[in-house]
Design an enzyme around this catalytic site. Structure first.
Site, mmCIF file in Angstrom:
data_model
loop_
_atom_site.group_PDB
_atom_site.id
_atom_site.type_symbol
_atom_site.label_atom_id
_atom_site.label_comp_id
_atom_site.label_asym_id
_atom_site.label_seq_id
_atom_site.Cartn_x
_atom_site.Cartn_y
_atom_site.Cartn_z
ATOM 1 N N ASP A 100 -0.742 1.335 -9.640
ATOM 2 C CA ASP A 100 -2.088 0.988 -9.178
ATOM 3 C C ASP A 100 -2.973 2.223 -8.993
ATOM 4 O OD1 ASP A 100 -4.105 -0.789 -7.836
ATOM 5 O OD2 ASP A 100 -3.606 0.485 -6.137
ATOM 6 N N LEU A 124 -9.483 -2.374 -3.269
ATOM 7 C CA LEU A 124 -10.779 -2.289 -3.957
ATOM 8 C C LEU A 124 -10.778 -1.269 -5.093
ATOM 9 C CD1 LEU A 124 -13.127 -2.443 -0.850
ATOM 10 C CD2 LEU A 124 -12.788 -4.229 -2.538
ATOM 11 N N ARG A 125 -9.601 -0.699 -5.370
ATOM 12 C CA ARG A 125 -9.538 0.322 -6.407
ATOM 13 C C ARG A 125 -9.959 -0.242 -7.777
ATOM 14 N NH1 ARG A 125 -4.581 2.767 -5.159
ATOM 15 N NH2 ARG A 125 -5.505 4.330 -3.811
ATOM 16 N N GLY A 126 -9.583 -1.483 -8.043
ATOM 17 C CA GLY A 126 -9.943 -2.116 -9.324
ATOM 18 C C GLY A 126 -11.445 -2.212 -9.508
ATOM 19 N N VAL A 170 -12.929 1.476 -10.008
ATOM 20 C CA VAL A 170 -12.606 2.044 -11.325
ATOM 21 C C VAL A 170 -13.382 1.339 -12.440
ATOM 22 C CG1 VAL A 170 -10.762 2.360 -13.027
ATOM 23 C CG2 VAL A 170 -10.346 2.937 -10.646
#
Length: 348
Positions: free
Chosen positions: A205, A286-288, A291
């Site tokens: 991830d 919230l990384r998705g 990015v």
């Protein structure tokens, strides 16, 4: 021709690589915006992963560094300077600068933590009161590309260190109460073969993008790839000369995109749709979302546009999300297909 022959080691031209568009795009977007967070490339053996990764570094414009500095310190950006260089600049010392090729550092599978992070000479520090630091691979990779082949076979502890440095942009080494910190901003590129084991989901991830590559099945393309490789092995300079114009065009396109990137904007409605997709796919954290926003901006800049379009988001969103989905062992549907399905529902 003589200009090309001056290069220390012939590199297979990036523009000569046939197929593997997903991997090439992920690498280009990461060098346009290193804050995307690197790329994990998973695929079959012998599909040109290492060749493509080495070729991308050759496309990047040279960088200005302080001469004789082991950290490739930037002459004017404090965030990209070692402490020693900062002190010298504050003191008003004039420092020599030089242009170097973007560093391309290979991390060997058997590397130790000291080799990666660097070491402090405790004896010298205690007896002479001097902080002596032996820089590691993270120092060498600052402002460049750090490549880890077979990253899925690397010790999890080392993968953690790499990902932490890539995310924070700093490497800190502490021993016996002595601490040394230096900039370590690099594009982290990992490659591996899924047959040899997957990365833990929480590590996977942390990679910004995930490209999946497959062996080319079409006989004509396979013949073309084999011929190109044979020609390069026979005389690399003739092969490099043949692709020199295409290399220059792509090099200029990447440099222009890097300059344009700060001006690129993405509308609120598009950001909402990206977050809707992430929510519907049940992506943790919230990384998705972050990015995908970054990658869409980089893609827009790569095509010379200041405004992100729906098509830009559609081009990058699978690369940004497919490795963040929760895996159901009984699921037969491919994660990339699942992302595309939800994107089609929300965007169309």
């Amino acid at each position: 021709m003589s200009i090309i022959k001056d290069t220390a080691r012939p590199v297979f031209p990036f523009t000569a690589i046939v197929g593997q568009e997903e991997m090439k795009l992920a690498l280009i977007l990461n060098v346009i915006d290193p804050k995307i967070g690197g790329v994990m490339i998973m695929g079959d053996r012998g599909t040109g992963k290492s060749t493509t990764i080495r070729a991308i570094a050759d496309l990047l414009p040279q960088i200005d560094v302080i001469a004789d500095d082991p950290f490739n310190s930037h002459p004017s950006d404090f965030e990209l300077m070692s402490e020693l260089v900062k002190e010298s600049i504050i003191s008003g010392d004039s420092l020599m600068t030089k242009l170097i090729n973007v560093p391309m550092v290979d991390l060997p599978l058997g590397a130790t933590e000291d080799r990666v992070c660097g070491t402090i000479d405790i004896e010298k520090a205690l007896t002479e009161g001097i902080k002596t630091f032996e820089p590691g691979l993270l120092a060498k990779a600052n402002r460049g590309i750090l490549y880890v082949d077979e990253v899925n076979l690397l010790d999890d502890h080392l993968v953690d260190i790499l990902l932490d440095s890539a995310a924070s942009g700093w490497n800190t080494v502490e021993r016996e109460g002595i601490s040394i910190r230096h900039p370590a901003r690099f594009v982290l590129v990992g490659s591996g073969n899924p047959e040899e084991g997957e990365l833990r989901p929480q590590l996977l991830d942390r990679f910004g993008m995930h490209a999946e590559i497959r062996t080319v099945k079409e006989p004509l393309l396979r013949v073309q790839i084999v011929e190109q490789r044979s020609q390069f092995d026979q005389d690399p300079y003739i092969c490099m000369q043949a692709y020199d114009d295409q290399q220059k065009i792509l090099k200029a396109q990447i440099a222009d995109a890097q300059l344009l990137l700060p001006e690129v904007i993405i509308d609120f409605s598009l950001r909402m749709k990206i977050s809707q997709v992430c929510g519907q796919l049940d992506v943790d954290g919230l990384r998705g979302d972050i990015v995908t926003n970054r990658a869409a901006k980089a893609f827009s800049a790569y095509h010379g546009r200041k405004q992100v379009e729906i098509s830009d988001v559609k081009e990058v969103i699978t690369l940004c999300l497919r490795h963040r989905l929760r895996k159901d062992p009984l699921e037969t549907i491919d994660s990339g297909f699942k992302v595309k399905q939800v994107v089609a529902e929300i965007f169309d």
